[in-house]
Write a protein that holds these residues in place. Sequence first.
Motif, PDB file in Angstrom:
ATOM      1  N   THR A  89     115.242 -24.725   9.287  1.00  0.00           N
ATOM      2  CA  THR A  89     113.969 -25.060   9.067  1.00  0.00           C
ATOM      3  C   THR A  89     114.132 -23.135   9.779  1.00  0.00           C
ATOM      4  O   THR A  89     114.903 -23.963  10.860  1.00  0.00           O
ATOM      5  CB  THR A  89     112.721 -25.919   9.707  1.00  0.00           C
ATOM      6  OG1 THR A  89     112.288 -27.116   8.838  1.00  0.00           O
ATOM      7  CG2 THR A  89     111.308 -24.783   9.769  1.00  0.00           C
ATOM      8  N   THR A  90     113.340 -22.254   9.701  1.00  0.00           N
ATOM      9  CA  THR A  90     112.894 -21.163  10.414  1.00  0.00           C
ATOM     10  C   THR A  90     112.171 -21.135  10.484  1.00  0.00           C
ATOM     11  O   THR A  90     110.786 -20.664  10.362  1.00  0.00           O
ATOM     12  CB  THR A  90     113.285 -19.677   9.107  1.00  0.00           C
ATOM     13  OG1 THR A  90     114.290 -19.937   8.554  1.00  0.00           O
ATOM     14  CG2 THR A  90     113.145 -18.622  10.147  1.00  0.00           C
ATOM     15  N   PHE A  91     111.820 -20.489  12.367  1.00  0.00           N
ATOM     16  CA  PHE A  91     111.063 -21.378  12.910  1.00  0.00           C
ATOM     17  C   PHE A  91     110.607 -19.866  13.790  1.00  0.00           C
ATOM     18  O   PHE A  91     111.821 -19.378  14.258  1.00  0.00           O
ATOM     19  CB  PHE A  91     111.142 -21.724  14.533  1.00  0.00           C
ATOM     20  CG  PHE A  91     110.927 -23.795  13.828  1.00  0.00           C
ATOM     21  CD1 PHE A  91     110.358 -24.051  13.752  1.00  0.00           C
ATOM     22  CD2 PHE A  91     112.607 -24.175  13.740  1.00  0.00           C
ATOM     23  CE1 PHE A  91     110.311 -25.370  14.169  1.00  0.00           C
ATOM     24  CE2 PHE A  91     112.294 -25.421  13.385  1.00  0.00           C
ATOM     25  CZ  PHE A  91     111.564 -26.051  13.727  1.00  0.00           C
ATOM     26  N   THR A  92     108.864 -19.441  14.142  1.00  0.00           N
ATOM     27  CA  THR A  92     109.133 -18.046  14.866  1.00  0.00           C
ATOM     28  C   THR A  92     108.647 -17.766  15.662  1.00  0.00           C
ATOM     29  O   THR A  92     107.766 -18.460  16.496  1.00  0.00           O
ATOM     30  CB  THR A  92     107.913 -17.271  14.052  1.00  0.00           C
ATOM     31  OG1 THR A  92     107.954 -17.075  12.728  1.00  0.00           O
ATOM     32  CG2 THR A  92     107.955 -16.263  14.358  1.00  0.00           C
ATOM     33  N   VAL A  93     108.974 -18.273  16.853  1.00  0.00           N
ATOM     34  CA  VAL A  93     108.808 -18.424  18.799  1.00  0.00           C
ATOM     35  C   VAL A  93     108.044 -16.960  18.974  1.00  0.00           C
ATOM     36  O   VAL A  93     108.691 -16.146  19.084  1.00  0.00           O
ATOM     37  CB  VAL A  93     109.905 -18.432  19.317  1.00  0.00           C
ATOM     38  CG1 VAL A  93     109.370 -18.513  21.050  1.00  0.00           C
ATOM     39  CG2 VAL A  93     110.622 -19.316  19.053  1.00  0.00           C
ATOM     40  N   GLN A  94     106.664 -16.961  18.955  1.00  0.00           N
ATOM     41  CA  GLN A  94     105.406 -15.604  19.484  1.00  0.00           C
ATOM     42  C   GLN A  94     105.591 -16.029  20.517  1.00  0.00           C
ATOM     43  O   GLN A  94     105.188 -16.862  21.607  1.00  0.00           O
ATOM     44  CB  GLN A  94     104.604 -15.837  18.413  1.00  0.00           C
ATOM     45  CG  GLN A  94     103.492 -14.687  19.517  1.00  0.00           C
ATOM     46  CD  GLN A  94     103.858 -13.224  18.367  1.00  0.00           C
ATOM     47  OE1 GLN A  94     104.619 -12.738  17.497  1.00  0.00           O
ATOM     48  NE2 GLN A  94     103.716 -11.693  19.222  1.00  0.00           N
ATOM     49  N   ARG A  95     105.737 -15.118  21.807  1.00  0.00           N
ATOM     50  CA  ARG A  95     104.902 -14.754  23.169  1.00  0.00           C
ATOM     51  C   ARG A  95     104.591 -13.349  23.762  1.00  0.00           C
ATOM     52  O   ARG A  95     104.382 -12.392  23.205  1.00  0.00           O
ATOM     53  CB  ARG A  95     107.231 -14.604  24.299  1.00  0.00           C
ATOM     54  CG  ARG A  95     106.798 -14.648  25.983  1.00  0.00           C
ATOM     55  CD  ARG A  95     107.855 -14.984  26.208  1.00  0.00           C
ATOM     56  NE  ARG A  95     108.716 -14.129  26.376  1.00  0.00           N
ATOM     57  CZ  ARG A  95     110.071 -13.715  27.099  1.00  0.00           C
ATOM     58  NH1 ARG A  95     110.361 -15.213  27.625  1.00  0.00           N
ATOM     59  NH2 ARG A  95     110.228 -12.788  27.255  1.00  0.00           N
ATOM     60  N   ASP A  96     103.479 -14.490  24.353  1.00  0.00           N
ATOM     61  CA  ASP A  96     102.672 -12.944  24.211  1.00  0.00           C
ATOM     62  C   ASP A  96     102.320 -12.590  26.293  1.00  0.00           C
ATOM     63  O   ASP A  96     101.921 -14.065  26.555  1.00  0.00           O
ATOM     64  CB  ASP A  96     100.968 -12.647  24.065  1.00  0.00           C
ATOM     65  CG  ASP A  96     101.310 -12.937  22.657  1.00  0.00           C
ATOM     66  OD1 ASP A  96     101.084 -11.797  22.129  1.00  0.00           O
ATOM     67  OD2 ASP A  96     101.089 -14.404  22.136  1.00  0.00           O
ATOM     68  N   VAL A  97     102.685 -11.865  27.207  1.00  0.00           N
ATOM     69  CA  VAL A  97     102.566 -11.694  28.621  1.00  0.00           C
ATOM     70  C   VAL A  97     101.911 -10.692  28.878  1.00  0.00           C
ATOM     71  O   VAL A  97     101.914  -9.778  27.835  1.00  0.00           O
ATOM     72  CB  VAL A  97     104.224 -11.181  29.095  1.00  0.00           C
ATOM     73  CG1 VAL A  97     104.440 -11.019  30.086  1.00  0.00           C
ATOM     74  CG2 VAL A  97     105.146 -12.350  28.278  1.00  0.00           C
ATOM     75  N   ALA A  98     100.799 -10.990  29.831  1.00  0.00           N
ATOM     76  CA  ALA A  98      99.427  -9.842  30.660  1.00  0.00           C
ATOM     77  C   ALA A  98      99.077 -10.055  31.729  1.00  0.00           C
ATOM     78  O   ALA A  98      99.508 -12.113  32.301  1.00  0.00           O
ATOM     79  CB  ALA A  98      98.676 -10.166  29.379  1.00  0.00           C
ATOM     80  N   TRP A  99      99.179  -9.245  32.820  1.00  0.00           N
ATOM     81  CA  TRP A  99      98.509  -9.858  33.890  1.00  0.00           C
ATOM     82  C   TRP A  99      96.881 -10.222  33.877  1.00  0.00           C
ATOM     83  O   TRP A  99      96.608  -9.849  33.145  1.00  0.00           O
ATOM     84  CB  TRP A  99      98.921  -8.741  34.800  1.00  0.00           C
ATOM     85  CG  TRP A  99      99.887  -8.081  35.197  1.00  0.00           C
ATOM     86  CD1 TRP A  99     100.350  -7.138  34.777  1.00  0.00           C
ATOM     87  CD2 TRP A  99     100.805  -8.644  36.212  1.00  0.00           C
ATOM     88  NE1 TRP A  99     101.536  -7.526  35.607  1.00  0.00           N
ATOM     89  CE2 TRP A  99     102.324  -8.672  36.701  1.00  0.00           C
ATOM     90  CE3 TRP A  99     100.120 -10.084  37.482  1.00  0.00           C
ATOM     91  CZ2 TRP A  99     102.546  -8.440  37.514  1.00  0.00           C
ATOM     92  CZ3 TRP A  99     100.962 -10.391  38.274  1.00  0.00           C
ATOM     93  CH2 TRP A  99     102.176  -9.549  38.014  1.00  0.00           C
ATOM     94  N   THR A 100      96.880 -11.337  34.561  1.00  0.00           N
ATOM     95  CA  THR A 100      95.403 -11.997  35.189  1.00  0.00           C
ATOM     96  C   THR A 100      94.649 -11.563  36.092  1.00  0.00           C
ATOM     97  O   THR A 100      95.587 -12.476  36.544  1.00  0.00           O
ATOM     98  CB  THR A 100      95.289 -13.532  34.103  1.00  0.00           C
ATOM     99  OG1 THR A 100      95.639 -13.023  32.333  1.00  0.00           O
ATOM    100  CG2 THR A 100      93.799 -13.829  34.184  1.00  0.00           C
ATOM    101  N   THR A 101      93.642 -11.319  36.559  1.00  0.00           N
ATOM    102  CA  THR A 101      92.640 -11.582  37.495  1.00  0.00           C
ATOM    103  C   THR A 101      91.931 -12.161  37.331  1.00  0.00           C
ATOM    104  O   THR A 101      91.169 -12.289  36.361  1.00  0.00           O
ATOM    105  CB  THR A 101      92.494 -10.098  37.827  1.00  0.00           C
ATOM    106  OG1 THR A 101      93.325  -8.498  37.527  1.00  0.00           O
ATOM    107  CG2 THR A 101      91.619 -10.288  39.368  1.00  0.00           C
TER     108      THR A 101
END
Length: 422
Positions: A89-101
């Motif tokens: 199985t081909t898995f897609t790993v999505q990562r989102d990084v952001a500063w949060t105040t």
Amino acid sequence: MGDIESAIKSASADDGFSLTEVMVAALVLGIGAAAVGSVLIGALGLSRGNSQRVQAAALVTAEVEEARGQSVDLLPEGPSSRTVVQQGTTFTVQRDVAWTTGAAGTDACAQTSAATLTKTVAVTVTWPDMGSTSPVRGGTQLAATPSSPQLATLPGAVAVQVRDAAGAGVPGAAVVLTGAATSVSATTGPSGCAGFTGVEKGIYQAEASKTGAVSRGGEAAASTGSFTVLAGRVARPRADLDTAGALTIATSATAGGTQRAGVPFTLDAAFFTPTTRRLFPSCATLASGTTPCLTEGAAGSRTAQRLFPGSYRVSGCSTSVTGPSSTPVAPGGSSSATLALATARLTSTTAGGPLPAVVHARPAPTSACVGAPALQVTTGSATTLDLPLTDGPWQFSSSSAFTTSVAVTLVASTATPVTVAP
């Protein structure tokens, strides 16, 4: 003959199944087999789906842990993705990084921080042929370090704590917060706190005041002193303010003589700064408002007013505290104390001759009352004169400039000869 034919017909009817019966049986068998096959296929699909979700959850965990292992400031911002093949199985790993105040609220008095800065990491794992299966998600929040450049963009806050002599909050006090480019006001609430939000980082000072109240030094406004506001944090300076009390001091001179106004003395209190002893009547330069810090009464009595509640020891001008035991002054209360004076017995340097018409006396440089205004005494050209003063080192001269003088250390309840040149 009829019986034989009937028997033959009966035997023929019980021999095997008709074509219709065979077709019906085959149909039933096919339906059953299809049902069993569907169940088996569904079970296999469910098992595979569960296995894929387990693998996806493991990938989420690994991605989150990998992010936690990096420096917060160096962790790349924005979206990124990669593929991982596991068990076909081909898995897609999505990562989102952001500063949060995150704002900690509008009440600075109830918060530990004005705002928080975190780097949020969100991870989503998907795979082909998911159907109605939901993606597997996870994430974490990483706190900013003091070196994080985004931290410097956040405002701070100030919570000024106004306390009385017992450490309880003072409600209804007016507080003014002053910085390089701002001056704002607030009033303390029931807990004695005045809150200021959205304060830019920098150096500030706050003053608290309330009608009838004084600071530890007797001023009408109690200052917090300078303090620093940091980005995203709440500064909590303190000001001490309480209802003023008074202390009436009776003075006596056992050797006699006429007591005069302006004779200096000291009050010693543990909370006086920068030293625990304070000179009176020079306190007039510290007090503000319409009430003086010292009033002179009859027969040498004087009242020290605008006193912060606490214990005070009345003393003279000796380098050591020689007065009686401490006297408590309650908020809004009035107490009394006594102070024994010394006597300077003035005589002329000319035996039997008259004193200078005017004699000037001031505390010597080593006196605890140094800096007090000099006293001017009219002698009437008498040959001797008793002058009640507080104990300690003094200087006497016929000149207001003290071009020539005589230095004498006076002792409480004792008359000390002092010869003054004309």
